[in-house]
Design an enzyme around this catalytic site. Structure first.
Site, PDB file in Angstrom:
ATOM      1  N   GLY A 144       6.929  -7.178  11.560  1.00  0.00           N
ATOM      2  CA  GLY A 144       6.529  -8.031  10.435  1.00  0.00           C
ATOM      3  C   GLY A 144       5.101  -7.716  10.014  1.00  0.00           C
TER       4      GLY A 144
ATOM      5  N   ASP B 243      -9.430  11.872  -4.047  1.00  0.00           N
ATOM      6  CA  ASP B 243      -8.726  10.885  -4.866  1.00  0.00           C
ATOM      7  C   ASP B 243      -8.006  11.564  -6.030  1.00  0.00           C
ATOM      8  OD1 ASP B 243      -9.863   9.012  -3.197  1.00  0.00           O
ATOM      9  OD2 ASP B 243     -11.360   8.316  -4.638  1.00  0.00           O
TER      10      ASP B 243
ATOM     11  N   ASP C 171       1.181  -7.596   9.840  1.00  0.00           N
ATOM     12  CA  ASP C 171       0.111  -7.678  10.826  1.00  0.00           C
ATOM     13  C   ASP C 171      -1.195  -7.231  10.169  1.00  0.00           C
ATOM     14  OD1 ASP C 171      -0.225  -4.678  11.302  1.00  0.00           O
ATOM     15  OD2 ASP C 171       1.891  -4.937  11.807  1.00  0.00           O
TER      16      ASP C 171
ATOM     17  N   ASP D 240       8.264  -0.990   8.450  1.00  0.00           N
ATOM     18  CA  ASP D 240       7.406  -1.820   9.290  1.00  0.00           C
ATOM     19  C   ASP D 240       6.752  -0.940  10.360  1.00  0.00           C
ATOM     20  OD1 ASP D 240       6.220  -3.974  10.412  1.00  0.00           O
ATOM     21  OD2 ASP D 240       8.053  -4.870  11.222  1.00  0.00           O
ATOM     22  N   ILE D 241       5.441  -1.001  10.453  1.00  0.00           N
ATOM     23  CA  ILE D 241       4.736  -0.229  11.483  1.00  0.00           C
ATOM     24  C   ILE D 241       4.487  -1.157  12.669  1.00  0.00           C
ATOM     25  CG2 ILE D 241       2.736   1.230  12.000  1.00  0.00           C
ATOM     26  CD1 ILE D 241       4.490   2.214   9.665  1.00  0.00           C
TER      27      ILE D 241
ATOM     28  N   GLU E 215     -14.957  12.402  -1.655  1.00  0.00           N
ATOM     29  CA  GLU E 215     -14.128  11.273  -2.058  1.00  0.00           C
ATOM     30  C   GLU E 215     -13.448  11.531  -3.391  1.00  0.00           C
ATOM     31  OE1 GLU E 215     -13.735   8.106  -0.285  1.00  0.00           O
ATOM     32  OE2 GLU E 215     -12.047   8.327  -1.650  1.00  0.00           O
TER      33      GLU E 215
ATOM     34  N   SER F 219      -9.677   5.802   2.626  1.00  0.00           N
ATOM     35  CA  SER F 219      -9.921   6.293   1.278  1.00  0.00           C
ATOM     36  C   SER F 219      -8.683   6.937   0.684  1.00  0.00           C
ATOM     37  CB  SER F 219     -10.986   7.384   1.330  1.00  0.00           C
ATOM     38  OG  SER F 219     -12.213   6.816   1.568  1.00  0.00           O
TER      39      SER F 219
END
Ligand SMILES: *[C@@H]1O[C@H](CO)[C@@H](O)[C@H](O)[C@H]1NC(C)=O
Ligand SMILES: *[C@@H]1O[C@H](CO)[C@@H](O)[C@H](O)[C@H]1NC(C)=O
Ligand SMILES: *[C@@H]1O[C@H](CO)[C@@H](O)[C@H](O)[C@H]1NC(C)=O
Ligand SMILES: *[C@@H]1O[C@H](CO)[C@@H](O)[C@H](O)[C@H]1NC(C)=O
Ligand SMILES: *[C@@H]1O[C@H](CO)[C@@H](O)[C@H](O)[C@H]1NC(C)=O
Length: 639
Positions: free
Chosen positions: A616, A305, A618, A597-598, A301, A554
């Protein structure tokens, strides 16, 4: 039928306590007993309890309004963030609250010299309170609980306060919050560190666990994300210029820690000028970037990052908020204490099941007072860890959530990744009808703190296999499922009311209110995602000396945080404030064009296909994935 009713009545009468004393009302009650513990006996009357009363802060009913006042682009006070002293003054419990609680205690027989107020005025402590006194005061019964390991634990199942006192008290400790420290110590022997207990509540990246050859070409972005893929996806073409004024913080929970060798391996391939560069370590409660234990679980992690956060914002120095010592680990309240001394709960208020408690006198523990207010809140703070909402109490979650609002009021953007298990909780568990996490649960299991309305929840998308950066992306459903859904704790904030109502009205999900709160009155998440399909899956990360592919939401928080850091840099260079809490802005029409927008993909879990991404907002991908060029233009045009 008759038998059922009789049985229920019997069960009730054997568990029920006498109704509360006249004039008293219930204040907090544990939903269920922690598994593995047995109620053993009543606590001895002369046992001394470290009684602490968390006082209600002033102006909390206005906190959303005050946060929006400095965060909504149409507000005349947009960007005029609060100074830390103003936060203290605004929220310190009122004299009326302090006086009312003191008067109640004095009337109940506690002399004034036994009462003391913490520096922030947030906590009132009572010296030498015996179990008999506390039981009388709180109309509660304390019991000793035992664990097969031999550990014991003191707790009450519920407690009461006089009706006129209720509004002056957030929570009282020790009461219903089950303290697992004994359990932890036992784990420590086996697993070398109670940090494992904290870690087991948290989610972070997952790995495919196979070594990969470094890609060199954007055509490989569907299988392997690199810095260049992200730059291409998000139109990132900006080099920071205000690095001495800007700040970007990444939170890591010990024992997660980066390895300099991994950063150098990654930078050597993808960002050569950064070879040898380290993050700036901010040690919180004994936090160390340990190198003793190495491997994906210890470094994955943190390496991920930092490699992406530092790489995308180069040459911005990145602050590493390393949370917790090697014995206890750390959690969310630890970094919150570190950036806001007035929130600091070293004299009470943390929950030992989740938070590190200091001084920690165990061998190797951090034996100094908790790190309070040791650093100003960074302009952007990215956190890729989370737990389940159902695993904390409402009072605990609320006190922490309000703190995120205060940090936003001070001008910081707080980003939490939304989880990897779709509508299920950590480990794929869902909730029973009594809100208990269980393998057979059917009810969706939202995360915490990502469900808090005063921070930004970042979901995930990925490039569908076989596609390129130029194809529309889908929600992340190859190996992880973007966390998303509806809170059972928090009310819907006004900034997302239109977007969420529109989703529920125009694309009603095929689920009942037994699966999620579909009232249209609760906080829904995520708010955004990283360029859909691209952002979070299959990141190339150097871990423990080799390149691996890492997936999980993550990845999305540090990447989104990097983009906001670039926006802040441009604003600071133009003499403006950092953007602070971004949700009230990004849900406005002004920002509509700044997100892709996905519209396909879902976040399966709990035996369902989960919610479905659509036109829109979701609850899978939020508003969509960012376009940095466009975000930059809009934010530079705001005051
Ligand atoms: C608490 O009890 C201890 C031991 O009996 C005593 O020394 C101390 O003065 C007491 N503190 C207060 C505030 O009553
Ligand atoms: C526990 O961890 C410490 C430091 O990480 C190490 O020195 C020690 O040998 C470990 N103990 C066991 C029993 O594994
Ligand atoms: C849903 O949330 C609303 C608003 O908080 C609450 O009134 C309602 O009881 C909740 N519904 C369920 C089924 O929990
Ligand atoms: C996000 O991905 C799409 C492809 O699905 C791409 O067209 C778009 O440029 C990406 N967004 C940004 C901001 O680069
Ligand atoms: C990103 O925004 C810029 C400026 O509004 C626009 O020119 C560009 O086409 C957008 N890119 C994508 C991939 O939508």
């Amino acid at each position: 039928m008759l038998r059922l009713v009789t049985f229920a009545l019997l069960a009730c009468s054997s568990l029920a306590r006498p109704s509360p004393r006249a004039g008293y009302v219930l204040h907090e009650k544990r939903a269920q007993e922690p598994s593995g513990w047995t109620r053993e006996r009543r606590l001895e009357p002369d046992y001394v309890l470290p009684l602490r009363i968390g006082l209600t802060q002033s102006n909390l009913h206005r906190i959303e309004e005050m946060l929006l006042d400095v965060s909504h682009p149409e507000s005349p006070n947009y960007g005029k963030h609060y100074k830390p002293e103003q936060i203290v003054d605004t929220f310190a419990p009122s004299d009326m609250t302090v006086d009312a609680v003191k008067a109640w205690l004095i009337d109940s027989g506690f002399s004034d010299d036994r009462l003391s107020l913490s520096v922030s005025k947030g906590w009132l402590q009572v010296a030498n309170a015996s179990a008999a006194e506390v039981e009388e005061l709180l109309d509660a019964e304390y019991h000793v609980y035992s664990h097969p390991s031999g550990a014991e634990q003191i707790s009450c199942h519920s407690y009461h306060v006089p009706a006129h006192i209720k509004e002056h008290v957030d929570l009282i400790q020790p009461t219903v919050h089950f303290d697992h420290s004994a359990n932890r110590r036992q784990k420590q022997k086996r697993q070398n560190g109670s940090k494992d207990l904290i870690q087991s509540h948290l989610r972070s990246g997952k790995t495919l666990g196979k070594e990969v050859t470094v890609p060199t070409d954007l055509a490989d972005c569907d299988t392997m994300i690199t810095l260049d893929c992200l730059r291409a996806l998000y139109s990132v073409d900006y080099t920071p210029v205000a690095t001495d004024k800007n700040t970007f913080g990444i939170v890591e929970l010990t024992p997660q820690a980066f390895l300099q060798g991994d950063l150098d391996l990654f930078f050597g391939n993808f960002s050569p000028s950064q070879v040898g560069v380290s993050p700036v370590l901010v040690s919180i409660d004994g936090g160390v970037a340990q190198t003793t234990e190495q491997g994906f679980n210890e470094n994955g992690e943190s390496d991920l990052d930092l490699q992406y956060g530092m790489g995308l914002t180069n040459p911005q120095p990145v602050l590493l908020l390393q949370d917790g010592d090697l014995v206890e680990g750390g959690s969310f309240n630890n970094w919150l204490d570190a950036v806001d001394g007035s929130f600091c709960t070293f004299d009470g208020g943390d929950n030992k099941e989740f938070d590190g408690i200091y001084p920690d006198t165990r061998r190797g523990g951090f034996d100094k007072p908790e790190s309070c207010g040791i650093i100003a809140p960074p302009n952007v703070i990215s956190v890729s860890y989370g737990t389940d909402e159902a695993s904390v109490t409402l009072a605990y979650a609320t006190r922490q959530c309000n703190e995120y609002a205060k940090i936003g009021m001070m001008g910081s953007t707080v980003l939490y990744s939304s989880g990897d298990d779709g509508v299920a909780g950590n480990g794929g568990e869902c909730l029973s009808t009594s809100n208990r996490a269980s393998a057979n649960g059917k009810k969706f299991n939202p995360g915490f703190p990502v469900d808090c309305p005063f921070l930004t929840a970042v979901g995930a998308t990925q490039i569908d296999p076989g596609n390129t950066v130029d194809d529309p992306e889908g929600a992340c459903e190859q190996v992880i499922f973007s966390g998303g859904g509806f809170s059972n704790f928090f009310a819907m904030p006004s900034y997302q009311a239109d977007a969420v109502t529109s989703f529920l009205t125009n694309h009603p999900p095929p689920f009942t209110s037994a699966q999620f709160n579909n009232s249209g009155k609760v906080r829904a998440f995520p708010d955004v995602s990283a360029n859909g399909t691209y952002y979070s899956a299959n990141y190339v990360v150097a871990v423990a000396g080799e390149f691996e592919l890492v997936f999980g939401t993550s990845c999305s928080a540090p990447v989104f945080g990097s983009l906001i850091t670039l926006v802040n840099d441009a604003r600071i260079a133009a003499g403006k404030s950092p953007v602070g809490f971004i949700n009230p802005a990004i849900y406005t029409d002004t920002f509509a064009g700044a997100f892709n927008d996905i519209t396909h993909g879902g976040n399966q879990g709990c035996g369902t296909a989960g919610f479905t991404a659509t036109t829109g907002w979701d609850p899978v991908t939020g508003l969509g994935t960012p376009n940095l060029t466009s975000l930059m233009d809009i934010w530079l045009s705001l005051p």
